[in-house]
Design an enzyme around this catalytic site. Structure first.
Site, PDB file in Angstrom:
ATOM      1  N   GLY A 135     107.836   8.651  80.579  1.00  0.00           N
ATOM      2  CA  GLY A 135     106.612   9.075  81.259  1.00  0.00           C
ATOM      3  C   GLY A 135     106.451   8.537  82.662  1.00  0.00           C
ATOM      4  O   GLY A 135     105.525   8.950  83.381  1.00  0.00           O
ATOM      5  N   ARG A 166      82.235   9.682  88.837  1.00  0.00           N
ATOM      6  CA  ARG A 166      80.987   9.473  88.103  1.00  0.00           C
ATOM      7  C   ARG A 166      80.796   8.019  87.675  1.00  0.00           C
ATOM      8  O   ARG A 166      79.706   7.626  87.293  1.00  0.00           O
ATOM      9  CB  ARG A 166      80.934  10.405  86.883  1.00  0.00           C
ATOM     10  CG  ARG A 166      80.616  11.846  87.246  1.00  0.00           C
ATOM     11  CD  ARG A 166      80.775  12.773  86.070  1.00  0.00           C
ATOM     12  NE  ARG A 166      82.179  13.060  85.798  1.00  0.00           N
ATOM     13  CZ  ARG A 166      82.608  13.915  84.888  1.00  0.00           C
ATOM     14  NH1 ARG A 166      81.723  14.564  84.134  1.00  0.00           N
ATOM     15  NH2 ARG A 166      83.897  14.147  84.708  1.00  0.00           N
ATOM     16  N   HIS A 196      80.659  12.803  93.971  1.00  0.00           N
ATOM     17  CA  HIS A 196      79.556  12.806  93.014  1.00  0.00           C
ATOM     18  C   HIS A 196      78.404  11.927  93.496  1.00  0.00           C
ATOM     19  O   HIS A 196      77.235  12.248  93.258  1.00  0.00           O
ATOM     20  CB  HIS A 196      80.050  12.315  91.651  1.00  0.00           C
ATOM     21  CG  HIS A 196      79.007  12.367  90.576  1.00  0.00           C
ATOM     22  ND1 HIS A 196      78.489  13.555  90.112  1.00  0.00           N
ATOM     23  CD2 HIS A 196      78.367  11.375  89.904  1.00  0.00           C
ATOM     24  CE1 HIS A 196      77.579  13.296  89.172  1.00  0.00           C
ATOM     25  NE2 HIS A 196      77.489  11.990  89.036  1.00  0.00           N
ATOM     26  N   LYS A 230      65.551  16.570  81.692  1.00  0.00           N
ATOM     27  CA  LYS A 230      66.389  16.458  80.494  1.00  0.00           C
ATOM     28  C   LYS A 230      66.659  14.997  80.164  1.00  0.00           C
ATOM     29  O   LYS A 230      66.414  14.097  80.965  1.00  0.00           O
ATOM     30  CB  LYS A 230      67.715  17.185  80.702  1.00  0.00           C
ATOM     31  CG  LYS A 230      68.670  16.482  81.672  1.00  0.00           C
ATOM     32  CD  LYS A 230      69.970  17.226  81.837  1.00  0.00           C
ATOM     33  CE  LYS A 230      70.906  16.456  82.774  1.00  0.00           C
ATOM     34  NZ  LYS A 230      72.148  17.172  83.040  1.00  0.00           N
ATOM     35  N   GLY A 234      77.600  21.530  78.939  1.00  0.00           N
ATOM     36  CA  GLY A 234      76.455  21.323  78.061  1.00  0.00           C
ATOM     37  C   GLY A 234      75.135  21.379  78.795  1.00  0.00           C
ATOM     38  O   GLY A 234      74.176  22.019  78.334  1.00  0.00           O
TER      39      GLY A 234
END
Length: 326
Positions: free
Chosen positions: A50, A108, A142, A204, A237
């Site tokens: 890898g 994030r 972000h 939310k 979502g």
């Protein structure tokens, strides 16, 4: 043949080379076509265990080099490719190593939300600097404070001009721009100012990561064409919940737009099932065929980044490329 290649590598008096790693080859080719410089060769191989190996079969000595690589899924592999490439270029005596990261992975994780959590966005910044990057170019970070994680120049390009121009071309009526949460209000306000429309906010809560529950809608959305705007769509979502809440509140038509189409897991299926007419995004992330669906409209950022690279080569400002005009 050697002379021809040398001439093609010179742009506005500077020796310049563009490289594409494995994350977004088509975008890199589009940028190269816009600038008028061919992509230089770069061989990325993997050993049996890898490990990543990179070979650059042509000289970069004294060149201003631009490497195009979104650090999207598989995030860790793309980051390692980029770090190894930077190291190879520095050891080959490149004059500048400019890193173009349309989508900045780990963005994030920009603060400690709980005790003993890492700030991974800062760690990635440290890794890029230590590897030898001299400049970073990204799109819609972000969190704006990520720019402060770097001690080298960083340009945070915006997708809003591209997205807003597309929306304006549709001549939509009775528009309301919707932020899917309180944190995105400034982004929604920017788009609303261009469209000269009001905004609404989805109130939310997140009982757990990647799970969103709509509590309330702040603002009037009944009979309006609602445009949900966010910097990225990951599992979809939040967008799915927001679109259903808007439909139940009487919205006439619903659109969703973002800069970064992360589209993890079953996001495309959710977006197809949601009461959304179009999902508008850019090509900061190259989508495989199984992530492309009929509602999707993907806009190119090649001209924006290409012009930004030209301005950087010419030692000109790039701030004028960030502005949105009606």
């Amino acid at each position: 043949m050697v002379l021809r290649w040398f001439v093609m590598a010179v742009f506005h008096g500077s020796k310049v080379k563009l490289f594409a790693l494995s994350s977004n080859i088509q975008l890199a080719q589009d940028i190269a076509d816009y600038i008028g410089i061919p992509l230089s060769k770069c061989e990325v191989t993997h050993f049996a265990d890898g490990e990543i190996s990179i070979n650059i079969p042509e000289t970069v000595r004294g060149h201003k080099v631009f490497v195009i690589q979104s650090t999207c899924n598989p995030v860790n592999e793309h980051i390692m490719e980029l770090l190894i490439m930077i190291d190879a270029l520095k050891r080959a005596s490149a004059r500048e190593v400019n890193i173009v990261i349309p989508y900045y992975g780990y963005s994030r994780q920009d603060r400690k939300a709980k005790a003993r959590q890492p700030i991974s966005a800062k760690l990635v910044a440290n890794l890029l600097e230590v590897a030898g990057a001299t400049r970073v170019i990204s799109m819609d970070l972000h969190a704006p404070q990520i720019q402060g994680f770097f001690d080298i120049p960083i340009d945070n390009f915006r997708g809003m001009p591209i997205i807003s121009n597309y929306i304006l071309s549709k001549n939509l009526e009775n528009v309301c721009v919707v932020s899917p949460d309180h944190g995105g209000v400034a982004r929604a306000r920017d788009l609303a100012n261009i469209l000269q429309s009001p905004i609404a906010i989805i109130d939310k809560m997140r009982p757990e990561p990647n799970v969103a529950e709509v509590m309330n809608i702040i603002g009037r959305v009944k009979s309006k064409t609602c445009i949900i705007v966010d910097d990225m769509i990951d599992t979809a979502g939040s967008i799915f919940a927001a679109a259903n809440a808007l439909a139940e509140a009487g919205a006439k038509d619903i659109y969703a737009c973002c800069t970064h189409p992360v589209f993890s897991k079953t996001a495309p299926q959710l977006l197809m099932e949601a009461p959304i007419k179009e999902v508008i995004c850019t090509n900061t992330i190259e989508l495989p065929k199984d992530k492309v669906f009929p509602k999707l409209v993907q806009l190119s950022i090649a001209e924006l980044l290409g012009q930004g690279i030209i301005n950087i080569i010419d030692d000109q400002g790039v701030s004028t490329l960030f502005t949105c005009e009606r």
